[in-house]
Design an enzyme around this catalytic site. Structure first.
Site, short mmCIF file in Angstrom:
data_model
loop_
_atom_site.label_atom_id
_atom_site.label_comp_id
_atom_site.label_asym_id
_atom_site.label_seq_id
_atom_site.Cartn_x
_atom_site.Cartn_y
_atom_site.Cartn_z
N ASP A 321 30.97 40.69 -19.48
CA ASP A 321 32.32 40.15 -19.38
C ASP A 321 32.46 38.73 -19.92
OD1 ASP A 321 33.47 42.41 -18.38
OD2 ASP A 321 33.47 41.79 -16.29
N GLU A 324 31.41 38.97 -24.07
CA GLU A 324 32.28 39.82 -24.88
C GLU A 324 33.75 39.41 -24.75
OE1 GLU A 324 29.61 43.94 -24.82
OE2 GLU A 324 31.18 43.66 -23.33
N TYR A 409 39.57 44.38 -13.35
CA TYR A 409 39.02 43.63 -12.22
C TYR A 409 39.49 42.19 -12.21
CZ TYR A 409 35.71 46.46 -9.54
OH TYR A 409 35.15 47.36 -8.67
N TYR A 411 38.29 38.52 -10.60
CA TYR A 411 37.13 37.84 -10.01
C TYR A 411 37.55 36.46 -9.53
CZ TYR A 411 34.53 41.53 -12.41
OH TYR A 411 34.06 42.76 -12.84
#
Length: 673
Positions: A321, A324, A409, A411
């Site tokens: 994550d 990229e 997602y 975070y």
């Protein structure tokens, strides 16, 4: 509540007026500097976007020795101290090649340039992902596939996915596209359109591969909405103005990107790949009457998220994550009084877009004092005749928070500084699960491995992992440190003077090389610490900071499986390497389609000396995630993290002399009927 609101307004305004010039060698690039970098690079290459694209623009950090020398010579409000030269590091795509460029901002020129000749591609920009995601919507074969499924093309939304590496000898910068259906619900990730494979060439910006292999039902929209406006009563408990109210304003001070609070001071930076970066964190020792450095530089180096579905539509979903998609690029604007409390101060962040122009993230980082009813220390003494003594101190800490939304997602990343000297690093996982469509509506129908949990009709939550790797350049009261394992070992009692048969003792083991410091946690009882072998306390103990791990997970993939080759930096929970300015990204500088040949694991195999050296601690927080129905349709936050805690760093408890604060007015929490 009015006082808290006024403080919030003042704080947002005051931080938005911070000067665009830099005041610290590690300050992130300013909007004007991004524009200058863009101008210099485009002039040097005689090109313009989209022929030349900026994949990464970040601060080319001065050498550590230069920064420390500057800190030593600089004094508060001393404007005569000369700042180190300011440079930017750029990765650009030009003529289908990746170019590494260093720009000297004071000289206004390119001082270094080379073409990347190794494997992998640079970080993906939002712009190229947006272009790629739009391509299927005007691609006739895809439109035909959507019509064949009886879906409305105007309700289809597509998203991009990195492709990984699976042994190919040649690679092109490509992405796979998956599409979702939004009719009836904005919760698009739980409604995938399955059976279609789309590959886009990012250099050519066109679809280069397409197949439609099978058709299964799109999961239903019913019950998937998460917006408050779409929910029906009754509601659960809500906060009605509850806040940590500070009538006299915050207890922390902000000067540019430098923050001081209680006995801590540190620098807060930002990078488009890493997100928030904490630097030169030092704590004031009341006995020595000076600040003592604990952490030179800390940030999230990589985030590995491999899914456990090996089928044609899912096998490639093994994301890095940070490398990229950019953990900093993916930071979202924080919502005051929701993502952060009313007493928070906010920082904006800027990064360079694909065209090199600055992109602003409003309220990207918040800083706030936290009091959640925790206890810093206490004791009740009732053994003294006719007397009972109770002393207790509330635990107030300072939190630096960001939220990165990478696809489905979210975070939540926290750095929490405590007056006791501890630094707690936390990650909260929320958002939407990775969902796979299925023909099954009940577990009784399933006769084979579906690689996840049936959460609702036609809805599989796919098994996956989260591995969050932190870069922690600890400087325990100086640069030259060592890594010590304190092993707890059972001793059998052979003498008869004690009725006991055994006890445990400690055996200290100082790691001499990198191989000695590669640790899989949980295999045997031990304590891990970074110490300063050149300094000791009055009783003779070496100064140190101990790693208190939280959630621990070890990779379950085979070591020669392609995703694990790229993610080999998760093979151990702990690495220690000698400081090297170029070794920043655990998954490699070119993570997209990288082949695992420039990772933390590879660097560590050099087995360099780490005893009494300037060293870096790398720690991976891991979670194996088996989805459950409570994670659907949106996931309650799952928290993990670890703590860095002083171990013989101070002569005594550093918060013993903390006074009992005056009572703080805390509005009541009420429940909405």
């Amino acid at each position: 509540m009015k006082l808290a609101l006024l403080f919030l307004i003042f704080t947002v305004f005051s931080l938005s007026t911070i000067a665009s010039t830099y005041e610290h060698p590690l300050d992130p690039l300013t909007p004007s500097e991004f524009n200058l970098v863009r101008t210099i690079v485009l002039k040097a290459y005689k090109a313009s976007p989209p022929k030349l694209t900026f994949q990464y623009i970040g601060l080319d950090e001065p050498d550590k020795s230069i920064v420390l020398s500057w800190l030593l010579s600089s004094k508060p409000n001393n404007k005569s101290t000369k700042l180190p030269r300011r440079r930017a590091f750029v990765i650009a795509r030009f003529n289908k090649q990746s170019h590494e460029i260093i720009v000297d901002l004071s000289k206004r020129s390119v001082v270094s340039s080379k073409v990347h000749s190794g494997h992998g591609f640079p970080m993906l920009t939002f712009d190229e992902q947006d272009v790629a995601a739009e391509l299927p919507l005007s691609y006739k074969p895809f439109i035909d596939s959507v019509n064949k499924r009886g879906l409305n093309i105007s309700q289809v939304v597509c998203s991009t996915f990195s492709v990984g590496w699976y042994g190919e000898t040649k690679s092109k910068p490509t992405q796979k596209i998956q599409c979702f259906y939004t009719e009836g619900s904005v919760n698009l990730y739980v409604r995938p359109v399955e059976g279609i494979t789309i590959v886009v060439d990012l250099d050519e910006r066109k679809v280069v591969e397409y197949s439609d292999r099978f058709k299964i039902p799109v999961p239903k929209a019913e019950g998937t909405e998460y917006r408050a406006s779409k929910q029906k009563p009754p509601f659960g408990p809500t906060l009605n103005g509850a806040a940590f109210v500070q009538p006299n304003g915050p207890g922390f001070k902000i000067n540019g990107h430098s923050i001081s609070w209680a006995n801590w001071e540190f620098h807060l930076g930002y990078d488009v790949r890493a997100g928030s970066m904490i630097s030169v964190a030092s704590i004031f020792d009341i006995q020595q009457q000076r600040y003592r450095r604990v952490l030179y530089r800390g940030y999230i180096s990589e985030f590995f998220v491999p899914y456990m579905d090996p089928t044609a539509d899912w096998f490639f979903k093994t994301y890095l994550d940070s490398g990229e998609f950019g953990f900093g690029q993916s930071i979202v604007s924080l919502v005051p009084s929701a993502d952060c409390p009313t007493n928070a101060a906010f920082f904006d962040a800027h990064y360079g877009g694909e065209d090199g122009k600055p992109v602003k993230i409003t309220n990207a980082i918040c800083v706030f004092e936290k009091y959640a009813g925790d206890i810093m220390w206490r004791h009740t003494e009732s053994e003294i005749p006719n007397e009972e003594i109770t002393e207790v101190r509330p635990d107030v800490s300072l939190v630096v928070r960001t939220v990165s939304t990478v696809g489905n997602y979210d975070y939540i990343i926290d750095w929490e500084f405590k007056p006791s000297g501890s630094i707690k690093l936390g990650v909260g996982l929320s958002g939407i699960l990775g969902i796979k469509g299925t023909p099954y509506t009940h577990v009784n129908q399933i006769k084979e491995d579906v690689f996840g949990t049936l959460l609702a009709e036609n809805t599989i939550g796919v098994h996956h992992d989260h591995y969050l790797t932190y870069y922690l350049d600890l400087d325990i009261d100086g640069e030259d440190n060592s890594f010590v394992k304190t092993n707890l070992e059972t001793v059998k009692i052979t003498y008869e003077s004690s009725p006991r048969k055994s006890y445990w003792t400690v055996v200290h083991e100082t790691a001499k090389t990198e191989a000695d410091a590669r640790i899989k946690l949980g295999l045997k009882p031990s304590e891990l610490a970074v110490i300063n072998p050149n300094k000791e306390t009055k009783p003779g103990n070496k100064l140190g900071y101990r790693l208190f791990p939280g959630t621990v997970a070890h990779p379950l993939l085979l070591s020669d499986d392609y995703p694990q080759i790229r993610g080999a930096f998760t093979n151990y929970n702990v690495f220690v390497t000698p400081y090297n300015k170029s070794e920043k990204w655990a998954g490699g500088l070119y993570a997209d389609q990288g082949r695992g040949d420039d990772t933390l694991m590879v660097w560590s195999l050099r087995n360099r000396s780490i005893e009494n050296k300037d060293i870096v601690l790398w720690h991976t927080v891991g979670i194996h995630h088996v989805p459950c129905q409570e994670d659907f349709p949106i996931m309650p936050t799952l928290n993990a993290g670890f703590e860095l805690r002083p171990t013989n760093f101070f002569e005594t408890n550093p918060v013993l002399k903390t006074t009992q604060p005056k009572p703080v007015r805390m509005p009541k929490c009420t429940s909405q009927p």
